[in-house]
Design an enzyme around this catalytic site. Structure first.
Site, PDB file in Angstrom:
ATOM      1  CG  ASP A  65      -0.151  -0.016   2.650  1.00  0.00           C
ATOM      2  OD1 ASP A  65       1.055  -0.237   2.752  1.00  0.00           O
ATOM      3  OD2 ASP A  65      -0.932   0.138   3.616  1.00  0.00           O
ATOM      4  CD  GLU A  66       5.633   1.369   2.957  1.00  0.00           C
ATOM      5  OE1 GLU A  66       6.536   2.119   2.853  1.00  0.00           O
ATOM      6  OE2 GLU A  66       5.706   0.506   3.889  1.00  0.00           O
TER       7      GLU A  66
ATOM      8  CE1 TYR B 200       9.623  -2.430   0.105  1.00  0.00           C
ATOM      9  CE2 TYR B 200       8.063  -0.783   1.216  1.00  0.00           C
ATOM     10  CZ  TYR B 200       8.376  -2.122   0.689  1.00  0.00           C
ATOM     11  OH  TYR B 200       7.382  -3.188   0.788  1.00  0.00           O
TER      12      TYR B 200
HETATM   13  N1  NAD Z   1       5.987  -6.947   5.663  1.00  0.00           N
HETATM   14  C1  NAD Z   1       4.948  -6.266   5.327  1.00  0.00           C
HETATM   15  O1  NAD Z   1       4.044  -5.596   6.246  1.00  0.00           O
HETATM   16  C2  NAD Z   1       4.605  -5.946   3.778  1.00  0.00           C
HETATM   17  C3  NAD Z   1       3.490  -5.289   3.397  1.00  0.00           C
HETATM   18  C4  NAD Z   1       2.994  -5.193   2.184  1.00  0.00           C
HETATM   19  C5  NAD Z   1       3.986  -5.693   1.069  1.00  0.00           C
HETATM   20  N2  NAD Z   1       5.124  -6.325   1.608  1.00  0.00           N
HETATM   21  C6  NAD Z   1       6.062  -6.978   0.287  1.00  0.00           C
HETATM   22  O2  NAD Z   1       5.710  -8.280   0.655  1.00  0.00           O
HETATM   23  C7  NAD Z   1       6.948  -8.866   0.090  1.00  0.00           C
HETATM   24  C8  NAD Z   1       7.689  -9.874   1.365  1.00  0.00           C
HETATM   25  O3  NAD Z   1       7.895  -8.953   2.342  1.00  0.00           O
HETATM   26  P1  NAD Z   1       8.577  -9.306   3.672  1.00  0.00           P
HETATM   27  O4  NAD Z   1       7.954  -8.667   4.910  1.00  0.00           O
HETATM   28  O5  NAD Z   1       8.361 -10.738   3.829  1.00  0.00           O
HETATM   29  O6  NAD Z   1       9.987  -8.947   3.533  1.00  0.00           O
HETATM   30  P2  NAD Z   1      11.467  -9.819   3.948  1.00  0.00           P
HETATM   31  O7  NAD Z   1      12.277  -8.519   4.017  1.00  0.00           O
HETATM   32  O8  NAD Z   1      10.997 -10.315   5.526  1.00  0.00           O
HETATM   33  O9  NAD Z   1      11.672 -11.092   3.158  1.00  0.00           O
HETATM   34  C9  NAD Z   1      12.163 -10.620   1.871  1.00  0.00           C
HETATM   35  C10 NAD Z   1      12.960 -12.072   1.464  1.00  0.00           C
HETATM   36  O10 NAD Z   1      13.225 -11.693   0.000  1.00  0.00           O
HETATM   37  C11 NAD Z   1      14.770 -12.085  -0.091  1.00  0.00           C
HETATM   38  N3  NAD Z   1      15.517 -11.521  -0.848  1.00  0.00           N
HETATM   39  C12 NAD Z   1      15.961 -10.291  -1.013  1.00  0.00           C
HETATM   40  N4  NAD Z   1      16.655  -9.754  -2.206  1.00  0.00           N
HETATM   41  C13 NAD Z   1      16.706 -10.919  -3.014  1.00  0.00           C
HETATM   42  C14 NAD Z   1      16.892 -11.329  -4.339  1.00  0.00           C
HETATM   43  N5  NAD Z   1      17.593 -10.316  -4.913  1.00  0.00           N
HETATM   44  N6  NAD Z   1      16.771 -12.376  -4.652  1.00  0.00           N
HETATM   45  C15 NAD Z   1      16.148 -13.319  -3.995  1.00  0.00           C
HETATM   46  N7  NAD Z   1      15.744 -13.281  -2.880  1.00  0.00           N
HETATM   47  C16 NAD Z   1      15.945 -11.963  -2.214  1.00  0.00           C
HETATM   48  C17 NAD Z   1      15.241 -11.908   1.392  1.00  0.00           C
HETATM   49  O11 NAD Z   1      16.494 -12.703   1.498  1.00  0.00           O
HETATM   50  C18 NAD Z   1      14.152 -12.266   2.471  1.00  0.00           C
HETATM   51  O12 NAD Z   1      14.104 -13.748   2.689  1.00  0.00           O
HETATM   52  C19 NAD Z   1       7.848  -7.712  -0.129  1.00  0.00           C
HETATM   53  O13 NAD Z   1       7.994  -7.737  -1.777  1.00  0.00           O
HETATM   54  C20 NAD Z   1       7.070  -6.536   0.466  1.00  0.00           C
HETATM   55  O14 NAD Z   1       7.653  -5.360  -0.306  1.00  0.00           O
HETATM   56  C21 NAD Z   1       5.522  -6.487   2.885  1.00  0.00           C
END
Ligand code: NAD
Length: 339
Positions: free
Chosen positions: A126-127, A153
């Protein structure tokens, strides 16, 4: 069905792997992750015991590795969770966010097109909509809200969304996008608000709160998010964007006070630190479209979800205590040490 889950060793990706293995035991899942500081293979220990699950260590920006993987496996569905995900880190070093979040998405979509994967799903946030004013509680993000980003981001995630829509229109990539509010639950890396506050509380360390702590976020239990992504990715709604939200707006300071109370710690542990640059004031999602189209609605009340989450961090101290040492500690000092 064979599903590629990228970012599988991260917070939401791992929860998604467990959700899928539990709900669709006949499906095969390949979990891919570069194991950056945010990825933790231990999180997938249980999944690795399941013959339907396989882990691949690879970077989504590595076009040769991704091509070889797609050539070897005939994926039916690709779900891209892999990302650099922490806003504070994107302010310190935007470059890696652009590489992973934009170019990595391009590499995956190119492979999906080349190997004719029937479905690609992009996990967004949502950001991408920027923020809402605190004095207009009537305003919510809908899928028609203009993209208006605040941090490197969110700009990188919005760029990936736009690229995904361009691949859909120009090349016919069968894609969907979901934009979710703040998640909480098991396996969240302890640099994010809720696990950070729980960890600091348990160690009787100061709880750093940005500004006055009045920023509002719409909190969603991670398993509810996984269920929504699964519904969208398996639906026939190619080309659609879906907002996913918890109907649960709370200020950061209220969350922190709630955690302190639940753990029986004093509010004197709260330490207000200089606000994040460009800090968004309020996020609030209108999830009506996914409710109408696919029948999804958040199921976990925050009061239950936060208790479950705190219990999880209490019973899985090994998991996060190993993380809160080493590289993460140096980063923590840099971000909060002299503020
Ligand atoms: N956490 C939230 O509240 C939230 C909310 C909305 C959207 N999101 C989205 O959901 C997705 C997952 O978020 P999250 O909170 O699990 O993030 P996280 O940071 O916990 O996990 C991200 C994962 O991606 C891996 N990663 C990073 N760069 C990489 C690369 N180049 N190749 C392969 N793997 C790679 C990391 O090792 C990690 O395991 C993201 O796309 C994020 O933008 C998260």
């Amino acid at each position: 069905m064979k599903i590629l889950v990228t970012g599988a060793a991260g917070f939401i990706g791992a929860n998604f792997v467990y959700y899928e293995l539990g709900r669709f035991p006949d499906d095969e899942i390949v979990g891919l992750d570069a194991l950056t500081y945010a990825g933790n293979l231990e999180t997938l220990d249980e999944a690795l015991k399941n013959p339907k699950f396989k882990f691949v260590k690879a970077d989504i920006t590595d076009a040769a590795a991704i091509d070889a993987l797609f050539a070897a496996e005939a994926f039916d569905l690709v779900i891209n969770f892999a990302a650099e995900s922490h806003v504070d880190r994107s302010i310190e070093d935007p470059g890696i966010f652009l590489r992973t979040n934009i170019l990595g998405t391009q590499v995956l979509m190119d492979a999906a097109l080349k190997y004719k994967v029937p479905r690609y799903h992009q996990v967004s946030t949502d950001e991408v909509y920027g923020d809402l004013p605190l004095n207009r509680p009537d305003l919510l993000f809908t899928e028609r809200t203009p993209i208006h980003t605040s941090s490197p981001y969110s700009a990188s995630k919005a760029s990936a969304d736009l690229l995904c829509q361009a691949y859909l229109r120009t090349f016919g990539l069968p894609a969907t996008i979901s934009r979710c509010s703040n998640n909480y639950g098991p396996y969240q890396f302890p640099e994010k608000l809720i696990p950070l506050m729980i960890a600091n509380c348990l160690a009787d360390k100061p709880l750093p709160v940005y500004g006055e702590g009045l920023n509002v976020r719409d909190w969603l239990y991670v398993v509810d998010h996984c269920k929504a992504i699964d519904l969208v990715a398996r639906s026939d709604r190619i080309g659609e964007v879906y907002n996913i939200g918890g109907h649960n707006e709370m200020t950061n300071i209220d969350i922190v006070k709630l955690i302190l109370k639940a753990l029986g710690k004093p509010e004197s542990l709260i330490t207000y630190v200089t606000d994040r640059k460009g800090h968004d004031m309020r996020y609030a999602i209108d999830p009506q479209k996914i409710t109408t189209d696919l029948g999804w609605a958040p199921e976990t009340m925050f009061a239950d979800g936060i208790v479950r989450t705190i219990d999880w961090y209490l019973t899985n101290r090994d998991w996060w205590e190993r993380i809160t040492s080493g590289e993460y500690l140096a980063y923590y000092e840099k971000m909060y040490g002299d503020r």
